[in-house]
Design a protein around this motif. Structure first.
Motif, PDB file in Angstrom:
ATOM      1  N   VAL A  68     113.560  60.571  21.465  1.00 49.62           N
ATOM      2  CA  VAL A  68     114.610  61.470  21.990  1.00 49.62           C
ATOM      3  C   VAL A  68     115.928  60.696  22.134  1.00 49.62           C
ATOM      4  O   VAL A  68     116.987  61.177  21.711  1.00 49.62           O
ATOM      5  CB  VAL A  68     114.214  62.068  23.362  1.00 49.62           C
ATOM      6  CG1 VAL A  68     115.325  62.988  23.874  1.00 49.62           C
ATOM      7  CG2 VAL A  68     112.913  62.825  23.298  1.00 49.62           C
TER       8      VAL A  68
ATOM      9  N   VAL B 205     115.909  67.638  29.061  1.00 52.98           N
ATOM     10  CA  VAL B 205     114.903  67.541  27.991  1.00 52.98           C
ATOM     11  C   VAL B 205     113.532  67.397  28.662  1.00 52.98           C
ATOM     12  O   VAL B 205     113.334  66.449  29.430  1.00 52.98           O
ATOM     13  CB  VAL B 205     115.165  66.327  27.064  1.00 52.98           C
ATOM     14  CG1 VAL B 205     114.038  66.186  26.035  1.00 52.98           C
ATOM     15  CG2 VAL B 205     116.504  66.455  26.364  1.00 52.98           C
TER      16      VAL B 205
ATOM     17  N   THR C 297     108.267  76.162  27.849  1.00 50.10           N
ATOM     18  CA  THR C 297     108.240  75.558  26.519  1.00 50.10           C
ATOM     19  C   THR C 297     106.789  75.506  26.031  1.00 50.10           C
ATOM     20  O   THR C 297     105.873  75.306  26.829  1.00 50.10           O
ATOM     21  CB  THR C 297     108.882  74.148  26.519  1.00 50.10           C
ATOM     22  OG1 THR C 297     108.918  73.650  25.196  1.00 50.10           O
ATOM     23  CG2 THR C 297     108.157  73.153  27.411  1.00 50.10           C
TER      24      THR C 297
ATOM     25  N   THR D 188     105.317  69.952  25.271  1.00 50.57           N
ATOM     26  CA  THR D 188     106.181  68.811  25.549  1.00 50.57           C
ATOM     27  C   THR D 188     105.698  67.658  24.675  1.00 50.57           C
ATOM     28  O   THR D 188     104.490  67.538  24.420  1.00 50.57           O
ATOM     29  CB  THR D 188     106.099  68.405  27.032  1.00 50.57           C
ATOM     30  OG1 THR D 188     104.739  68.366  27.438  1.00 50.57           O
ATOM     31  CG2 THR D 188     106.859  69.377  27.905  1.00 50.57           C
TER      32      THR D 188
ATOM     33  N   TYR E   4     114.148  67.825  19.960  1.00 48.09           N
ATOM     34  CA  TYR E   4     114.646  68.021  21.331  1.00 48.09           C
ATOM     35  C   TYR E   4     115.946  67.229  21.553  1.00 48.09           C
ATOM     36  O   TYR E   4     116.908  67.738  22.127  1.00 48.09           O
ATOM     37  CB  TYR E   4     113.612  67.542  22.349  1.00 48.09           C
ATOM     38  CG  TYR E   4     112.538  68.548  22.730  1.00 48.09           C
ATOM     39  CD1 TYR E   4     112.604  69.882  22.347  1.00 48.09           C
ATOM     40  CD2 TYR E   4     111.458  68.154  23.512  1.00 48.09           C
ATOM     41  CE1 TYR E   4     111.625  70.790  22.718  1.00 48.09           C
ATOM     42  CE2 TYR E   4     110.465  69.056  23.887  1.00 48.09           C
ATOM     43  CZ  TYR E   4     110.554  70.369  23.496  1.00 48.09           C
ATOM     44  OH  TYR E   4     109.587  71.251  23.875  1.00 48.09           O
TER      45      TYR E   4
ATOM     46  N   VAL F 274     116.213  72.151  26.831  1.00 47.38           N
ATOM     47  CA  VAL F 274     115.697  72.483  25.492  1.00 47.38           C
ATOM     48  C   VAL F 274     114.222  72.862  25.612  1.00 47.38           C
ATOM     49  O   VAL F 274     113.527  72.391  26.511  1.00 47.38           O
ATOM     50  CB  VAL F 274     115.906  71.327  24.479  1.00 47.38           C
ATOM     51  CG1 VAL F 274     117.386  71.057  24.264  1.00 47.38           C
ATOM     52  CG2 VAL F 274     115.182  70.059  24.908  1.00 47.38           C
TER      53      VAL F 274
ATOM     54  N   ILE G 273     113.628  75.587  18.295  1.00 43.94           N
ATOM     55  CA  ILE G 273     114.041  74.886  19.518  1.00 43.94           C
ATOM     56  C   ILE G 273     115.122  75.746  20.168  1.00 43.94           C
ATOM     57  O   ILE G 273     116.205  75.941  19.608  1.00 43.94           O
ATOM     58  CB  ILE G 273     114.595  73.470  19.231  1.00 43.94           C
ATOM     59  CG1 ILE G 273     113.591  72.630  18.441  1.00 43.94           C
ATOM     60  CG2 ILE G 273     114.989  72.786  20.551  1.00 43.94           C
ATOM     61  CD1 ILE G 273     112.380  72.147  19.178  1.00 43.94           C
TER      62      ILE G 273
END
Ligand code: F6P
Length: 343
Positions: free
Chosen positions: A18, A123, A134, A137, A291, A308, A315
């Motif tokens: 990330v 994030v 989401t 992860t 992300y 995100v 996304i």
């Protein structure tokens, strides 16, 4: 623009992917610069920062587990007491937007900062896969692959010795790792925090196996699993300095009970932090990269107070409020699917 990022809470494979993606996207798409605060919120409060350049060094961290920025935990009260210091430090460094990478606790902190006027894009990270809003992860796929690989290995040694093997995996409040690794590893019983277990059911499942001539059994236990009220005496955990429950070895306690009641040899393996270490899987590298890029884009577009999130192939951006609203637990139907493979 000048962005800042930090990694906070328990580490997780994919954090570096990330960071790399934020730096590369900011630099090549927008000509922006990025700084990283060290050791999570603590580094932000103490103004410990490093410049992150879009160079060879940052390029190579894609494969590395852990986080080059270091991580840490901070009690919410100390964090909140530092609001003015945080604002002053960000202003001093000329930061236009902050991208904290973390789990539920970190994202709650991010939301609180956002509510208090700090431009933030979150994030979500955690091997536990419990962040709301989401689909997945990053870090979860790696943890499941480590755990299911361990379960694969336990099958052969369990069979050689006619043993019941208990495998304790991470998962404080949710059983996603247990559910997926148990299913992928062909566990004969899986215990998750969302469904309090009855030790009688586990004992019966193991007894049945041996009566039917099977030579061994594998039971996967999430560390946060609890028995149905009144069915089994267990050691109570405590609350640590960050307000988190400590665990007392539920795998071991279930194993002791099985040994006593099934009369079979039992061994317990606690996978612990092995699930969090090492290089991320390809899936996690891709998700983490996407992300990071999406967060950098959102910051440049001024979409603050957001986080995100993965929805199918897309996304998206969700409100930080939705990300921290509740924990994403294993739904009943997913556990029922797993149950049909028990025994
Ligand atoms: O939140 C992720 C997690 O891996 C939990 O499943 C686990 O209980 C916890 O972190 C342990 O973290 P630490 O030992 O770093 O406090």
């Amino acid at each position: 623009m000048r962005l800042a990022t930090l990694t906070s809470g328990g580490d997780c494979p994919g954090l570096n992917a990330v960071i790399r993606s934020i730096v590369r996207t900011a630099s090549s798409n927008y000509g922006s610069t990025v700084v990283g605060y060290q050791d999570g919120w603590v580094g932000l409060l103490e103004d410990r920062r490093v410049d992150l350049y879009d160079d060879e060094k940052i390029d190579r961290i894609l494969l590395r587990g852990g986080t080059i920025l270091g991580t840490g935990r901070l009690h919410p009260d100390k964090f909140k007491a530092g609001l003015e210091q945080i604002k002053a430090n960000l202003a001093d460094a000329g930061i236009d937007a902050l991208i904290p990478i973390g789990g539920e606790g970190t994202l709650k902190g991010a939301k609180w900062l956002s509510d208090n006027g700090v431009p933030v894009v979150g994030v979500p990270k955690t091997i536990d896969n419990d962040v709301n809003g989401t689909d997945y992860t990053f870090g979860f796929d790696t943890a499941v692959s480590v755990a299911s690989d361990a379960i694969d290995r336990l099958h052969t040694t369990a069979e050689s010795h006619d043993r019941v093997m208990i495998v304790e995996v991470m998962g404080r409040h949710v059983g996603w790792i247990a559910l997926h690794s148990g299913m992928a590893g062909g566990a004969h019983y899986t215990v998750i925090p969302e469904v309090p277990f009855d030790i009688d059911d586990i004992v019966k499942a193991m007894q049945r196996r041996f009566q039917m001539g099977e030579k061994y059994g594998i039971v996967v236990v999430a560390e946060g699993a609890t028995p149905k009220e009144g069915t089994m005496e267990v050691d109570e955990g405590q609350i640590d300095q960050f307000g988190h429950q400590t665990f007392t070895g539920m795998g071991q306690q279930i194993g002791d009970e099985i040994r006593r009641r099934v009369g079979q040899d039992v061994r317990t393996t606690v996978l612990g932090h092995i699930q969090r270490g090492g290089s991320p899987t390809a899936y996690d590298r891709v998700l983490a990269t996407r992300y990071g890029a999406a967060a950098a884009r959102a910051a440049h577009e001024g979409k603050f107070g957001s986080c995100v999130a993965l929805h199918g192939e897309i996304i998206d951006l969700i409100d930080l409020a939705d990300a921290v609203d509740t924990l994403k637990t294993v739904p009943q139907y997913r556990y029922q699917e797993a149950q049909s493979m028990f025994g």
